[in-house]
Design an enzyme around this catalytic site. Structure first.
Site, PDB file in Angstrom:
ATOM      1  N   LYS A   1     -13.982  -7.806  11.319  1.00 37.04           N
ATOM      2  CA  LYS A   1     -14.037  -6.369  11.039  1.00 37.04           C
ATOM      3  C   LYS A   1     -13.968  -6.180   9.528  1.00 37.04           C
ATOM      4  CE  LYS A   1     -10.385  -3.553  11.583  1.00 37.04           C
ATOM      5  NZ  LYS A   1      -9.413  -2.567  12.115  1.00 37.04           N
TER       6      LYS A   1
ATOM      7  N   ARG B   1      -6.275   0.635  18.853  1.00 36.47           N
ATOM      8  CA  ARG B   1      -5.508  -0.624  18.903  1.00 36.47           C
ATOM      9  C   ARG B   1      -4.240  -0.512  18.049  1.00 36.47           C
ATOM     10  NH1 ARG B   1      -4.895  -2.678  13.564  1.00 36.47           N
ATOM     11  NH2 ARG B   1      -6.665  -3.919  12.895  1.00 36.47           N
TER      12      ARG B   1
ATOM     13  N   GLN C   1      -3.760   8.448  12.184  1.00 42.11           N
ATOM     14  CA  GLN C   1      -3.088   7.564  13.131  1.00 42.11           C
ATOM     15  C   GLN C   1      -2.069   8.273  14.026  1.00 42.11           C
ATOM     16  OE1 GLN C   1      -2.293   4.594  14.647  1.00 42.11           O
ATOM     17  NE2 GLN C   1      -4.473   4.400  14.269  1.00 42.11           N
TER      18      GLN C   1
ATOM     19  N   ARG D   1       6.011  14.295   2.691  1.00 45.10           N
ATOM     20  CA  ARG D   1       5.543  14.831   1.418  1.00 45.10           C
ATOM     21  C   ARG D   1       5.086  16.278   1.524  1.00 45.10           C
ATOM     22  NH1 ARG D   1       1.851  10.231  -1.390  1.00 45.10           N
ATOM     23  NH2 ARG D   1       0.650  10.449   0.535  1.00 45.10           N
TER      24      ARG D   1
ATOM     25  N   ASP E   1       0.355  -2.435   5.309  1.00 47.20           N
ATOM     26  CA  ASP E   1      -0.626  -3.468   5.645  1.00 47.20           C
ATOM     27  C   ASP E   1      -1.297  -4.026   4.394  1.00 47.20           C
ATOM     28  OD1 ASP E   1      -1.994  -1.226   4.948  1.00 47.20           O
ATOM     29  OD2 ASP E   1      -3.377  -1.266   6.634  1.00 47.20           O
TER      30      ASP E   1
ATOM     31  N   LYS F   1       3.022  -2.018  -0.255  1.00 43.97           N
ATOM     32  CA  LYS F   1       3.365  -0.881   0.607  1.00 43.97           C
ATOM     33  C   LYS F   1       4.748  -1.096   1.235  1.00 43.97           C
ATOM     34  CE  LYS F   1      -1.106   0.990   2.069  1.00 43.97           C
ATOM     35  NZ  LYS F   1      -1.902   1.273   3.285  1.00 43.97           N
TER      36      LYS F   1
ATOM     37  N   SER G   1       4.044  -4.297  12.173  1.00 45.63           N
ATOM     38  CA  SER G   1       2.654  -4.520  12.578  1.00 45.63           C
ATOM     39  C   SER G   1       1.735  -4.340  11.379  1.00 45.63           C
ATOM     40  CB  SER G   1       2.283  -3.516  13.673  1.00 45.63           C
ATOM     41  OG  SER G   1       0.884  -3.437  13.804  1.00 45.63           O
TER      42      SER G   1
END
Lengths: 350, 350
Positions: free
Chosen positions: A69, A112, A140, A164, A250, A254, A321
């Site tokens: 991907k 997913r 999300q 925020r 991710d 972060k 994750s």
């Protein structure tokens, strides 16, 4: 060679959250059983914090597929009337090497990732958890809510907080019921029993909570889906026995929760190497707040009961994750199979 | 989002070897000028020596493209009436991240690899070279011949040798003129002047030479395109001042020429890291026959005259080409542009 092509709408018509939850859970287990594997992540910043792309790839033996991907993020597309994010998935048959599918990756990624956050809660949160908090009101958020309401049995209240911009939370809550019905419930229309069961699960209370501290202190399950680069959630705010699925981190740099939360928590990850490199754990590991010994294992090992998860109602559990190619591959394979069955989508001669 | 899709025939109809030579030469220079870059190579063996795949990726600033090529090799497809090799290229727009093209990679790979071997000869062989030898009679051989005849000015004889099966050489020579006309010359039909010029260049003598030693000893330029894992060409056989373009070695363990040839030769590579890891140089470096100091530089630096190549008629020169994503990207971009112009190919809604 005929190759199936599915755009976003065609992918949508081929998937529902129950089957995506099943597939993502399955592929975590296949990974733990070494029946699936990842190849190194490729990441490139064209312009730091303005445009980047990554290539995630891997293979699933039991499904005879491999692929990749490509996800590209171009923030300046905002001014060009174009989406900021483009994702494309390319799949191959592991028995012959032939290409079998080309898919827009956006909806699969949403589904997913929603499933991942929910699976973290399903296997780590207290089963009686009633209060879910979603931190972040972006693309999300709805996927996380739909998946977690389906995966859990006792959720009564869903709080939403955009740390925020409180107004975004209010706006989100005003539309979430319609979104759940249109985007998620509608995919079960063919089966009355399932439709009614999911409809009932979606009938919870939605609360826009402007104070993140207050929201956190009331929640049994917290799912973070922000692009934050500094901790938003402080340890002192947490309710006893809370579970946190950290979905936003991710990329290197972060971070969504205070590092000291990780120190005393039971931590599971989707992929050890990737979580250490780019996950929520990255900074806490680099600063020495935790060591790799603090990571209990991968979520697949937990699902297979090879590792022990929560053992009492007071400990804090974390699922870090980062998002792995195997989730995309197994869900994309499902989308292709369903699309073929239902005669959805396009076909090219490659 | 409309995305162009080109299968093998549509790619063929969009390319000719003159423009591919120009583009590959250009991209080598862009790489040397840091206007283009590679991302790490992903390689996976499903079953050693039976099935594998690799993902090559990178970006070209000046063309505003990035992308990747997946090449899969499944030798057991022989028994399934399927091609052993599948290649797919996926291209994106570097200004927006949007997908711009999906191409079958086979013909581009053939063309850009042919161009690479020829560019090695153009910039390193003696300009008066008359005798070309192609070692190997597989898919690549005709591409190397077409490209080198176009790139060089004085070739009179092309010898062909299949070191494992002399008969294949005879068979190859019996068909090569037709192949050159059908597959390469025909693409210049629109321009009489170019057509006649290339036709004249293709009118050389083709000789099937069963003895590799004899063939090597008569040749000014040698291009190796075999899957060999042990040296085929010995140093003692070489003519003074020979140039060798080593094309076959693109995976760990592959080797086509005796390591000691490299020791006293002027060596250029397409990509330093990749040549060291998987190129013809790999084994000589690992065994200590040569060190990295023996590598003069990358071919782009030579073309730009940043590095000095051949300085006399007696030294041996080597171009170790492992094949880089930038060749695929620049040639695929050309194919897409031409296909759009000529209204060739398919389009999908992604």
């Amino acid at each position: 060679m005929k190759v199936k092509v599915l755009n976003k709408h065609e992918v949508k018509a081929s998937l529902n959250m129950i089957s995506v939850l099943e597939k993502v859970e399955e592929v975590y287990c296949l990974k733990a059983r070494q029946k699936a594997g990842l190849w190194p992540l490729i990441f490139h910043e064209f312009q730091p914090e303005i445009a980047d792309m990554d290539i995630k790839s891997g293979y699933i033996n039991e499904y005879d597929v491999y692929g990749l991907k490509v996800v590209s993020w171009f923030s300046e597309n905002r001014d060009k009337n174009l989406p900021m994010l483009f994702g494309t998935t390319l799949m191959f048959d592991m028995k012959t090497g032939a290409p079998i599918g080309i898919l827009d990756a956006e909806h699969v990624t949403g589904m997913r990732t929603g499933a991942a956050g929910a699976i973290g809660a399903k296997f780590l949160a207290r089963a009686r958890s009633e209060d879910l908090l979603i931190v972040g009101t972006g693309h999300q958020a709805a996927f996380q809510i739909a998946a977690t309401l389906i995966a859990m049995q006792n959720i009564k209240r869903v709080r939403i907080c955009n740390p925020r911009n409180a107004e975004q939370g209010v706006k989100f809550v005003s539309t979430i019921k319609d979104i759940l019905n249109l985007e998620f419930l509608s995919s079960f229309q063919a089966d009355d029993e399932v439709y009614d069961r999911i409809k009932a699960k979606f009938e919870v209370q939605f609360i826009a909570e402007p104070s993140l501290e207050k929201a956190v202190s009331q929640s049994d399950i917290i799912i973070t889906v922000t692009p934050s680069r500094k901790p938003l959630i402080m340890k002192s705010w947490l309710k006893e026995g809370v579970h946190i699925s950290c979905m936003g981190s991710d990329l290197q740099g972060k971070q969504e929760i205070e590092s000291c939360i990780l120190k005393d928590a039971k931590i599971f990850v989707d992929d050890m190497a990737q979580a250490i490199n780019v996950g929520e754990l990255e900074i806490a590991l680099k600063t020495g707040t935790i060591s790799e010994d603090n990571i209990m294992g991968e979520i697949g090992e937990l699902i297979l009961s090879e590792k022990v998860g929560r053992t009492n109602d007071s400990e804090i559990t974390i699922f870090d994750s980062t998002g792995i190619a195997l989730q995309d591959l197994i869900v994309s394979k499902l989308a292709i199979d369903i699309a073929k069955e239902k005669n959805i989508g396009q076909e090219v001669d490659l």
